[in-house]
Scaffold this motif. Structure first.
Motif, mmCIF file in Angstrom:
data_model
loop_
_atom_site.group_PDB
_atom_site.id
_atom_site.type_symbol
_atom_site.label_atom_id
_atom_site.label_comp_id
_atom_site.label_asym_id
_atom_site.label_seq_id
_atom_site.Cartn_x
_atom_site.Cartn_y
_atom_site.Cartn_z
ATOM 1 N N ILE A 1 2.196 13.576 -4.870
ATOM 2 C CA ILE A 1 2.035 13.372 -6.314
ATOM 3 C C ILE A 1 0.838 14.163 -6.829
ATOM 4 C CG2 ILE A 1 1.466 11.658 -8.098
ATOM 5 C CD1 ILE A 1 4.370 11.497 -7.095
ATOM 6 N N GLU A 2 -0.252 14.159 -6.085
ATOM 7 C CA GLU A 2 -1.440 14.907 -6.504
ATOM 8 C C GLU A 2 -1.165 16.411 -6.548
ATOM 9 O OE1 GLU A 2 -4.247 13.863 -7.914
ATOM 10 O OE2 GLU A 2 -3.200 11.943 -7.834
ATOM 11 N N LYS A 3 -0.357 16.921 -5.636
ATOM 12 C CA LYS A 3 0.013 18.339 -5.655
ATOM 13 C C LYS A 3 0.834 18.656 -6.903
ATOM 14 C CE LYS A 3 -0.143 19.404 -0.744
ATOM 15 N NZ LYS A 3 0.611 19.808 0.451
ATOM 16 N N LEU A 4 1.748 17.766 -7.240
ATOM 17 C CA LEU A 4 2.548 17.958 -8.453
ATOM 18 C C LEU A 4 1.663 17.918 -9.697
ATOM 19 C CD1 LEU A 4 5.672 15.796 -7.554
ATOM 20 C CD2 LEU A 4 5.530 18.303 -7.632
ATOM 21 N N ARG A 5 0.719 16.995 -9.725
ATOM 22 C CA ARG A 5 -0.197 16.912 -10.867
ATOM 23 C C ARG A 5 -1.057 18.170 -10.980
ATOM 24 N NH1 ARG A 5 -1.536 10.551 -10.063
ATOM 25 N NH2 ARG A 5 0.171 9.797 -11.365
ATOM 26 N N ALA A 6 -1.489 18.703 -9.841
ATOM 27 C CA ALA A 6 -2.276 19.936 -9.851
ATOM 28 C C ALA A 6 -1.434 21.094 -10.397
ATOM 29 C CB ALA A 6 -2.787 20.254 -8.449
ATOM 30 N N MET B 1 0.845 -1.175 0.000
ATOM 31 C CA MET B 1 0.000 0.000 0.000
ATOM 32 C C MET B 1 0.892 1.241 0.000
ATOM 33 S SD MET B 1 -2.772 1.209 2.801
ATOM 34 C CE MET B 1 -4.343 0.836 2.102
ATOM 35 N N ALA B 2 0.537 2.199 -0.826
ATOM 36 C CA ALA B 2 1.320 3.430 -0.941
ATOM 37 C C ALA B 2 1.093 4.318 0.278
ATOM 38 C CB ALA B 2 0.927 4.172 -2.202
ATOM 39 N N ASP B 3 2.135 5.035 0.606
ATOM 40 C CA ASP B 3 2.072 6.000 1.703
ATOM 41 C C ASP B 3 1.140 7.140 1.297
ATOM 42 O OD1 ASP B 3 2.524 8.059 3.503
ATOM 43 O OD2 ASP B 3 4.699 7.770 3.549
#
Length: 95
Positions: A10-15, A1-3
């Motif tokens: 990662i979601e912040k970078l994608r945003a 399971m991912a941290d």
């Protein structure tokens, strides 16, 4: 399971990428409109209307490749050429 913290990071970078994409679209559309204005003005002032100038396009690509080489994180020169050739091509199709 991912941290969960890594997933959030990662979601912040994608945003951030999404925001940059939005800015890029705005700039490309602005460039397109300026190109259209040049062609309209050339016609209005009785100048020879060029759908594109290969020489001008090459000068632009060469200038951007040089700027890219001088950056702290350069892309491959071929990528710069490919990206701008696509922009030029899309601008011409818009006529």
């Amino acid at each position: 399971m991912a941290d969960p913290r890594s997933e959030e990071a990662i979601e912040k970078l994608r945003a951030e990428i999404d925001a940059i994409d939005d800015e890029m679209l705005t700039l490309v559309r602005r460039r397109f409109n300026l190109s259209r204005r040049i062609m309209t003005d050339e016609h209005r002032y009785g100048m020879p209307v060029e759908v594109f100038s290969h020489e001008r396009e090459q000068q632009t690509i060469d200038r951007l490749k040089k700027l890219n080489e001088d950056s702290d994180c350069p892309m491959r020169s071929a990528h710069i050429g490919n990206i701008w050739q696509m922009i030029f091509s899309c601008t011409r199709v818009g006529w």
